[in-house]
Design a protein around this motif. Structure first.
Motif, short mmCIF file in Angstrom:
data_model
loop_
_atom_site.label_atom_id
_atom_site.label_comp_id
_atom_site.label_asym_id
_atom_site.label_seq_id
_atom_site.Cartn_x
_atom_site.Cartn_y
_atom_site.Cartn_z
N TYR A 6 0.87 -1.19 0.00
CA TYR A 6 0.00 0.00 0.00
C TYR A 6 0.90 1.23 0.00
CZ TYR A 6 -3.91 3.02 1.38
OH TYR A 6 -4.88 4.00 1.44
N ILE A 7 0.97 1.89 -1.13
CA ILE A 7 1.91 2.99 -1.32
C ILE A 7 1.17 4.18 -1.91
CG2 ILE A 7 4.03 3.75 -2.48
CD1 ILE A 7 4.89 0.80 -2.58
N ALA A 8 1.27 5.31 -1.24
CA ALA A 8 0.65 6.56 -1.71
C ALA A 8 -0.85 6.39 -1.97
CB ALA A 8 1.35 7.07 -2.96
N GLY A 9 -1.50 5.60 -1.09
CA GLY A 9 -2.94 5.43 -1.20
C GLY A 9 -3.39 4.44 -2.25
N GLN A 10 -2.46 3.67 -2.81
CA GLN A 10 -2.79 2.70 -3.85
C GLN A 10 -2.24 1.32 -3.48
OE1 GLN A 10 -4.66 3.47 -6.63
NE2 GLN A 10 -4.86 5.55 -5.77
N TRP A 11 -3.01 0.28 -3.82
CA TRP A 11 -2.52 -1.09 -3.66
C TRP A 11 -1.76 -1.49 -4.90
CZ3 TRP A 11 -2.46 -3.49 0.83
CH2 TRP A 11 -3.39 -3.11 1.83
N VAL A 12 -0.53 -1.96 -4.70
CA VAL A 12 0.31 -2.35 -5.84
C VAL A 12 0.96 -3.69 -5.55
CG1 VAL A 12 0.76 0.02 -6.59
CG2 VAL A 12 2.28 -1.06 -4.92
N ALA A 13 1.16 -4.47 -6.60
CA ALA A 13 1.86 -5.74 -6.46
C ALA A 13 3.34 -5.48 -6.25
CB ALA A 13 1.65 -6.59 -7.71
N GLY A 14 3.97 -6.39 -5.51
CA GLY A 14 5.40 -6.25 -5.28
C GLY A 14 6.18 -6.44 -6.56
N GLN A 15 7.28 -5.74 -6.66
CA GLN A 15 8.15 -5.82 -7.83
C GLN A 15 9.53 -6.34 -7.47
OE1 GLN A 15 8.08 -1.83 -9.41
NE2 GLN A 15 5.92 -1.94 -10.00
N GLY A 16 9.68 -6.87 -6.26
CA GLY A 16 10.96 -7.41 -5.82
C GLY A 16 11.21 -8.80 -6.36
N SER A 17 12.38 -9.33 -6.02
CA SER A 17 12.78 -10.64 -6.54
C SER A 17 12.36 -11.79 -5.64
CB SER A 17 14.30 -10.67 -6.72
OG SER A 17 14.96 -10.45 -5.48
N GLU A 18 11.89 -11.50 -4.43
CA GLU A 18 11.59 -12.55 -3.48
C GLU A 18 10.10 -12.81 -3.38
OE1 GLU A 18 14.93 -12.48 -0.08
OE2 GLU A 18 13.65 -10.71 -0.10
N CYS A 19 9.76 -14.10 -3.22
CA CYS A 19 8.37 -14.51 -3.01
C CYS A 19 8.17 -14.85 -1.54
CB CYS A 19 8.05 -15.72 -3.88
SG CYS A 19 6.34 -16.30 -3.73
N LEU A 20 7.10 -14.34 -0.95
CA LEU A 20 6.78 -14.62 0.43
C LEU A 20 5.72 -15.72 0.47
CD1 LEU A 20 6.43 -10.99 1.85
CD2 LEU A 20 8.50 -12.30 1.38
N HIS A 21 6.04 -16.85 1.06
CA HIS A 21 5.09 -17.95 1.21
C HIS A 21 4.49 -17.86 2.61
CE1 HIS A 21 6.46 -19.88 -2.51
NE2 HIS A 21 7.69 -19.60 -2.12
N VAL A 22 3.20 -17.69 2.68
CA VAL A 22 2.50 -17.52 3.95
C VAL A 22 1.94 -18.89 4.36
CG1 VAL A 22 0.73 -16.26 5.20
CG2 VAL A 22 1.93 -15.17 3.29
N TYR A 23 2.31 -19.35 5.56
CA TYR A 23 2.00 -20.71 5.99
C TYR A 23 0.90 -20.75 7.05
CZ TYR A 23 5.98 -22.83 3.57
OH TYR A 23 6.84 -23.30 2.63
#
Length: 476
Positions: A6-23
């Motif tokens: 959530y950046i500057a009032g907008q939801w945006v997808a991450g553009q980084g190289s890492e994937c976060l797996h939520v368990y």
């Protein structure tokens, strides 16, 4: 993949190289994936907070208070969803998840009240010298980076976010990569309330994202809760920028039980201090100091009580304790069980991982643990209790204080004068007397020694996001 930043009032997808797996730790299986924010997105979040700062810090205190009350109200409307997510992603039993949510709501409500009081605290300062006047201004410190842990998501972020917003700061919040979902509620609430864009920004990621935020030249302060290892890195980054930090770090806290206690009541206090959140608390009272006169009565009862605790999946069972939140933490605790066997420690309960799916361990009690044992000195972050006997009050104080940490302590005694005396002697930031670890937003939170720098909660939490300016005028 979802738009989770959530950046500057907008939801945006991450553009980084890492994937976060939520368990889901009760099953040991992932149920969501997020892409980390890139360094460029961290830059964008800080820039958005910087742009929003001039207007937000000048926003009327009553208006800021109204937003904070809105956060409290909206958390309440999302109650069941947030409780369910805490149970699923953290493995918390329902009663613990409910208390977490109530804590977050109370925090926003409390700082709404303090926000409204800010104009009255901008006051004149009496001077001994004639011919001058001086007044105090309490101003927001500026743009702050908030880095929060996985053991109490939603709560720890509320402890930082609410006072920061109350003070007039704008923020960039980085949740833990282990539990990134529940903090997204704050972004959705900001949208629902019409919070000005850039006042709150949320970036997700692992160490790379956290390092990019904590070292960012555009921040005016960093507030971090987590491990001592990462905390020292955050402090180095802050030193390079010569900016303030608040650090809430580890603990290896003592619970001192005198022989005039009711043993059953003492057992309840001991268990609450080591098995709440499966022992994954910086405040866990993992060192039990029990007086000789009660030890032979107390320890067998404690053994039976720990063995009787119901451990299981909070989504499908009626449980007293859930799983550890991550596989990494499960492996760490299992490693301490192996160390205990190598050291030849006496195990009265537990001491093993449980043979079921998910990341479960047994509530554990070791007795007569030497002070040089790794299990006595190191923070384990699991339901592992180490006990030692003492004879005198002076010995109990000495051994309780013999730690590089100084976060909390608990004293159990029917002699209230003695309990108060021992509480005063403990080198920690918070002491409970004859109680579970009840934390109230009006009190302070933080420790001494290696347990951190600064305080959260209460008026001290608000002061951590304020700078003090004096305006002095010559009347001549």
């Amino acid at each position: 993949m979802t738009a989770s930043n959530y950046i500057a009032g907008q939801w945006v997808a991450g553009q980084g190289s890492e994937c976060l797996h939520v368990y889901e730790p009760a099953l040991g299986q992932p149920f969501e994936e997020l892409t980390a924010a890139s360094v460029a997105q961290v830059d964008a979040a800080v820039a958005a907070a910087r742009r929003a700062l001039p207007a937000w810090k000048c926003t009327d205190a009553n208006a800021r208070a109204a937003y904070l009350r809105g956060f409290a109200r909206e958390l309440g409307t999302r109650r069941e969803a947030l409780i369910g997510l805490q149970m699923r992603n953290n493995g918390k039993p329902r009663h613990e998840a409910e208390i977490d949510l109530d804590d977050a709501i109370a925090t926003f409500e409390y700082y709404a009240e303090l926000a409204q009081q800010l104009p009255a605290r901008q006051q004149d300062v009496p001077l001994a010298a004639a011919g001058f006047t001086s007044r105090t201004r309490l101003e927001p410190v500026g743009v702050v980076g908030l880095i929060v842990p996985w053991n109490f998501p939603l709560v720890t972020s509320a402890w930082k976010l609410a006072p920061a917003l109350a003070a007039g700061c704008t923020v960039v919040l980085k949740p833990s990569e282990v539990t990134p979902l529940v903090e997204q509620a704050y972004g959705h609430i900001a949208e629902a309330l019409g919070l000005p864009a850039g006042v709150l920004n949320i970036v997700n990621g692992k160490a790379e994202t956290g390092a990019a935020l904590s070292s960012h030249a555009g921040l005016d302060k960093v507030s971090f809760t987590g491990s001592n290892g990462v905390g020292s890195q955050v402090m180095r980054s802050a030193a390079a920028q010569c900016r303030p930090v608040t650090l809430e770090l580890g603990g290896k806290s003592a619970i001192v039980v005198f022989d005039d206690c009711d043993p059953d009541q003492a057992v309840a206090w001991i268990i609450a201090g080591i098995t709440w959140n499966a022992g994954q608390m910086c405040s866990a009272t993992s060192r039990l100091l029990v007086q000789e006169g009660i030890a032979d009565t107390l320890l067998p009862r404690l053994q039976k009580a720990l063995q009787a605790l119901r451990v299981g999946n909070p989504l499908g069972e009626d449980v007293d304790m859930g799983p550890l939140t991550s596989q990494a933490q499960w492996l760490k605790v299992a490693g301490y069980f192996a160390t205990a066997r190598e050291e030849g420690l006496t195990c009265l309960a537990g001491g093993e991982v449980l043979g079921r799916e998910g990341w479960f361990v047994s509530p554990t009690l070791y007795t007569d643990v030497p002070v040089e044992s790794r299990l006595w000195t190191e923070e384990i972050f699991g339901p592992v209790l180490c006990a030692r006997r003492f004879v005198s009050e002076a010995q109990a104080i000495e051994e309780a204080n013999d730690s590089r940490f100084g976060l909390v302590g608990t004293v159990c005694s029917a002699d209230l004068a003695r309990a108060e005396r021992v509480a005063d002697a403990l080198e920690v930031g918070h002491v409970w007397i004859n109680s579970v670890q009840a934390v109230f937003v009006e009190t302070s939170w933080g420790g001494t020694k290696a347990s951190g720098i600064g305080r959260e909660l209460g008026p001290w939490g608000l002061a951590g996001y304020q700078s003090v300016k004096h305006v002095t005028r010559c009347l001549g």
